[in-house]
Design an enzyme around this catalytic site. Structure first.
Site, mmCIF file in Angstrom:
data_model
loop_
_atom_site.group_PDB
_atom_site.id
_atom_site.type_symbol
_atom_site.label_atom_id
_atom_site.label_comp_id
_atom_site.label_asym_id
_atom_site.label_seq_id
_atom_site.Cartn_x
_atom_site.Cartn_y
_atom_site.Cartn_z
ATOM 1 N N GLY A 138 -17.552 -5.082 0.939
ATOM 2 C CA GLY A 138 -17.154 -3.468 1.072
ATOM 3 C C GLY A 138 -16.859 -3.151 2.500
ATOM 4 N N ALA B 276 -10.169 -7.791 6.364
ATOM 5 C CA ALA B 276 -10.872 -7.087 7.255
ATOM 6 C C ALA B 276 -10.730 -7.161 8.525
ATOM 7 C CB ALA B 276 -12.503 -7.836 6.991
ATOM 8 N N ALA B 277 -9.255 -7.325 8.817
ATOM 9 C CA ALA B 277 -9.046 -7.043 10.235
ATOM 10 C C ALA B 277 -9.336 -5.621 10.698
ATOM 11 C CB ALA B 277 -7.629 -7.398 10.464
ATOM 12 N N GLY B 278 -8.763 -4.722 9.848
ATOM 13 C CA GLY B 278 -9.144 -3.287 10.155
ATOM 14 C C GLY B 278 -10.272 -2.966 10.443
ATOM 15 N N ASP B 279 -11.230 -3.327 9.465
ATOM 16 C CA ASP B 279 -12.646 -3.142 9.485
ATOM 17 C C ASP B 279 -13.218 -3.645 10.902
ATOM 18 O OD1 ASP B 279 -12.574 -1.590 7.216
ATOM 19 O OD2 ASP B 279 -13.180 -3.311 6.076
HETATM 20 P P1 ADP Z 1 -5.717 -3.527 8.009
HETATM 21 O O1 ADP Z 1 -6.584 -4.738 7.934
HETATM 22 O O2 ADP Z 1 -6.263 -2.094 7.774
HETATM 23 O O3 ADP Z 1 -4.357 -3.389 7.256
HETATM 24 P P2 ADP Z 1 -4.056 -4.193 10.428
HETATM 25 O O4 ADP Z 1 -3.537 -5.256 9.670
HETATM 26 O O5 ADP Z 1 -3.473 -3.200 11.259
HETATM 27 O O6 ADP Z 1 -5.270 -3.218 9.503
HETATM 28 O O7 ADP Z 1 -5.100 -4.629 11.627
HETATM 29 C C1 ADP Z 1 -6.181 -4.317 12.275
HETATM 30 C C2 ADP Z 1 -6.265 -4.909 13.824
HETATM 31 O O8 ADP Z 1 -6.338 -6.135 13.823
HETATM 32 C C3 ADP Z 1 -4.787 -4.494 14.591
HETATM 33 O O9 ADP Z 1 -4.879 -3.422 15.083
HETATM 34 C C4 ADP Z 1 -5.001 -5.816 15.296
HETATM 35 O O10 ADP Z 1 -5.912 -5.465 16.547
HETATM 36 C C5 ADP Z 1 -5.676 -6.758 14.575
HETATM 37 N N1 ADP Z 1 -4.800 -7.936 14.115
HETATM 38 C C6 ADP Z 1 -4.370 -7.657 12.714
HETATM 39 N N2 ADP Z 1 -3.327 -8.648 12.457
HETATM 40 C C7 ADP Z 1 -3.010 -9.238 13.777
HETATM 41 C C8 ADP Z 1 -2.250 -10.431 13.945
HETATM 42 N N3 ADP Z 1 -1.505 -11.003 12.908
HETATM 43 N N4 ADP Z 1 -2.340 -10.820 15.297
HETATM 44 C C9 ADP Z 1 -3.139 -10.212 16.153
HETATM 45 N N5 ADP Z 1 -4.054 -9.141 15.900
HETATM 46 C C10 ADP Z 1 -4.121 -8.471 14.626
#
Ligand code: ADP
Length: 318
Positions: A44, A261-264
């Site tokens: 979540g 979950a990178a964004g979270d």
């Molecule tokens: P979401 O998961 O919401 O789609 P993003 O893809 O923009 O969000 O990723 C969120 C953050 O995670 C980015 O701003 C960056 O800091 C980090 N990030 C995501 N993908 C990568 C990557 N391939 N290499 C390095 N950092 C990354």
């Protein structure tokens, strides 16, 4: 024992169990196939952001709801293990929210989310936590619980002098109410969400690569209550767009294996950076470091990094 008077960051949001089925391909209607594996993960957007803020070093409390079922027990246990205050996590009438995720071997997926008790997080639950919210430094909101609840929580925190970070995901079907926007300090979106939010606000259609323009026009439309829009750009890092400045912080060069979950993770870490009083460039760098580490590991919850790891990467090139 975590005391509510030490809490800096409050998450009002969703608690889900992710039910992940992997199979050779995704079945079409009427087809039955044998899958490869099945696993369950606590998740979540609310849960992920709370874990990210806690592991990045914040004192965190959660306001949310789970069902009277095993998934509810597991989510509560995970919050407890992580050291997150769960006094305001209550049990509802429905079953715990789930996300049923099907993943084919080619990576294609189909997902059904059943919000369950997440829809029962009402303004009443916010009233019960009003003291906690009024003294919070940062509130983390997403859009997986009723919008009226988000609005009430945001207003309480803003009135108390805290900052409200709204992750505009999932992107709503209708424009968000003005009262919610008026209480938001930072609007958090990824590239896609930035373009969709601009369209939702009735602006001209922006194309990929026009995130700064989209962000600027959202800012103008929403008005001066908004401190900034933060747009995450995947591997390209993140943007901070306010009326005074546009700050871009490059992403860290890492080998990405799973971006779930990178964004979270980024948002949870950003909340901690705000509490530390980091200036904008440092703040973005700290959050970028957290996001970058998370993409080097598989899964959502297990991939979220700890403060020492984030600090190590964050300081590496300074
Ligand atoms: P979401 O998961 O919401 O789609 P993003 O893809 O923009 O969000 O990723 C969120 C953050 O995670 C980015 O701003 C960056 O800091 C980090 N990030 C995501 N993908 C990568 C990557 N391939 N290499 C390095 N950092 C990354």
């Amino acid at each position: 024992m975590i005391e509510s008077n030490h809490i800096e960051i409050v998450v009002v949001g969703s608690l889900n169990m992710d039910l992940v089925v992997r199979s050779p391909h995704l079945p079409v209607p009427g087809e039955t196939i044998l899958g490869n594996s099945f696993a369950t993960y606590e998740g979540g957007k609310g849960f992920n952001q709370a874990i990210a803020a806690r592991r990045a070093g914040g004192q965190v409390a959660f306001v949310g709801k789970v069902g009277r079922d095993d998934f509810g027990d597991r989510l509560e246990e995970a919050l407890k293990q992580e050291g997150i205050l769960r006094q305001f996590v209550t049990r509802g009438e429905n079953s715990t929210g789930i996300a049923n995720v099907w993943v084919g071997e080619d990576g294609a997926n189909k997902i059904i989310v059943v919000p369950g008790t997440n829809n029962e997080v009402t303004p009443k639950e916010i009233e019960a936590a009003s003291e906690l919210l009024s003294s919070a430094g940062v509130l983390l909101l997403q859009l997986e619980i009723p919008i009226a609840t988000c609005t009430k929580a945001a207003q309480l925190v803003r009135r108390g002098g805290g900052r409200v970070l709204l992750t505009a995901a999932p992107v709503p079907i209708e424009p968000l109410p003005v009262e919610l926007f008026e209480a938001v300090s930072l609007l958090m979106v990824n590239e896609n969400e930035a373009l969709q939010m601009a369209a939702l606000l009735g602006m001209p259609i922006f194309k990929e690569g026009e995130e700064i323009e989209a962000g600027r026009s959202i800012l103008t439309q929403v008005g001066s209550s908004l401190e900034a829009i933060v747009i995450t750009l995947g591997s390209k890092g993140a943007l901070w767009i306010s009326s005074e400045r546009v700050e871009h912080s490059e992403g860290f060069k890492v080998k990405a294996v799973d971006t779930t979950a990178a964004g979270d993770t980024f948002t949870g870490a950003l909340a901690v950076g705000l509490q530390r009083g980091l200036p904008v460039p440092e703040l973005l760098r700290f959050a970028n470091a957290a996001g970058a580490i998370s993409v080097t590991r598989k899964g959502a919850y297990p991939s979220i990094p700890y403060e020492a790891e984030i600090d190590r990467l964050h300081c590496l090139l300074n």
